[in-house]
Design an enzyme around this catalytic site. Structure first.
Site, PDB file in Angstrom:
ATOM      1  N   HIS A 120       0.857  -1.186   0.000  1.00  0.00           N
ATOM      2  CA  HIS A 120       0.000   0.000   0.000  1.00  0.00           C
ATOM      3  C   HIS A 120       0.893   1.236   0.000  1.00  0.00           C
ATOM      4  CE1 HIS A 120      -3.831  -1.981   1.883  1.00  0.00           C
ATOM      5  NE2 HIS A 120      -3.263  -2.753   0.969  1.00  0.00           N
ATOM      6  N   GLU A 128       1.055   3.850   1.870  1.00  0.00           N
ATOM      7  CA  GLU A 128       1.602   4.244   3.167  1.00  0.00           C
ATOM      8  C   GLU A 128       2.778   3.357   3.566  1.00  0.00           C
ATOM      9  OE1 GLU A 128      -2.984   4.588   3.663  1.00  0.00           O
ATOM     10  OE2 GLU A 128      -1.559   3.455   2.441  1.00  0.00           O
ATOM     11  N   CYS A 171      -6.102   1.959   5.854  1.00  0.00           N
ATOM     12  CA  CYS A 171      -6.735   0.717   6.285  1.00  0.00           C
ATOM     13  C   CYS A 171      -6.136   0.288   7.629  1.00  0.00           C
ATOM     14  CB  CYS A 171      -6.506  -0.358   5.223  1.00  0.00           C
ATOM     15  SG  CYS A 171      -4.788  -0.950   5.164  1.00  0.00           S
ATOM     16  N   CYS A 206      -2.261  -0.292   7.459  1.00  0.00           N
ATOM     17  CA  CYS A 206      -1.486   0.942   7.322  1.00  0.00           C
ATOM     18  C   CYS A 206      -1.573   1.803   8.571  1.00  0.00           C
ATOM     19  CB  CYS A 206      -1.945   1.708   6.090  1.00  0.00           C
ATOM     20  SG  CYS A 206      -1.560   0.828   4.550  1.00  0.00           S
TER      21      CYS A 206
END
Length: 161
Positions: A61, A63, A91, A94
């Protein structure tokens, strides 16, 4: 708490960088989410975008990619005093990574009603049971951040029909 004009301007500058990273992700067929990390003295550290498809990695992801790069650049995992800008509310994975990295502040564009773990479903960044809490600023360039996602998924649906 109202933001000063200079703070708002700075947040928009960095969110534009995150949006550029998100657009790059979208051009590669990735869900268009971008992240930027700014150091304690307002210095640009890095930018990253979703890369799950390209890396065949469910943890890639925006992040997480940005946290990895910032830790590499800084020579250590702790990002105390750093600010993370991300186009979409993080999410649970993260959000947990941001807490573990000891990030000072998170600035995000739009909420994620299905898996947002900062404000929408969970409040991982501000859970007093954890060993670190994150200052959160939400809604910076919210419409632009939301629009890039809506457009991506609409294009995806159009290509499936």
């Amino acid at each position: 708490m109202a933001r000063s004009p200079s703070t708002t301007k700075r947040h928009k500058l960095h969110m534009r960088r995150a949006l550029s990273a998100a657009k790059l992700a979208g051009s590669k067929g990735e869900v268009p989410v971008g992240a930027v990390i700014i150091g304690p003295h307002n210095e640009f550290i890095c930018a990253a975008h979703n890369n799950r498809e390209g890396m065949n990695d469910p943890t890639a992801h925006a992040e997480v990619m940005a946290l990895r790069e910032a830790a590499r650049i800084n020579g250590g995992w702790s990002l105390e005093g750093h600010t993370v800008y991300v186009t979409l509310e993080p999410c649970p994975m993260c959000a947990g990574a941001l807490v573990n990295a000891r990030v000072k502040r998170l600035v995000f564009g739009c909420r994620d009603p299905k898996s947002g773990a900062i404000r929408s479903i969970y409040a991982i960044g501000n859970d007093p049971r954890l060993n670190h809490e994150i200052e959160v600023v939400e809604g910076v360039m919210k419409e632009e951040c939301s629009d890039i996602l809506k457009s991506f998924f609409q294009d995806l649906r159009n290509h499936l029909t």
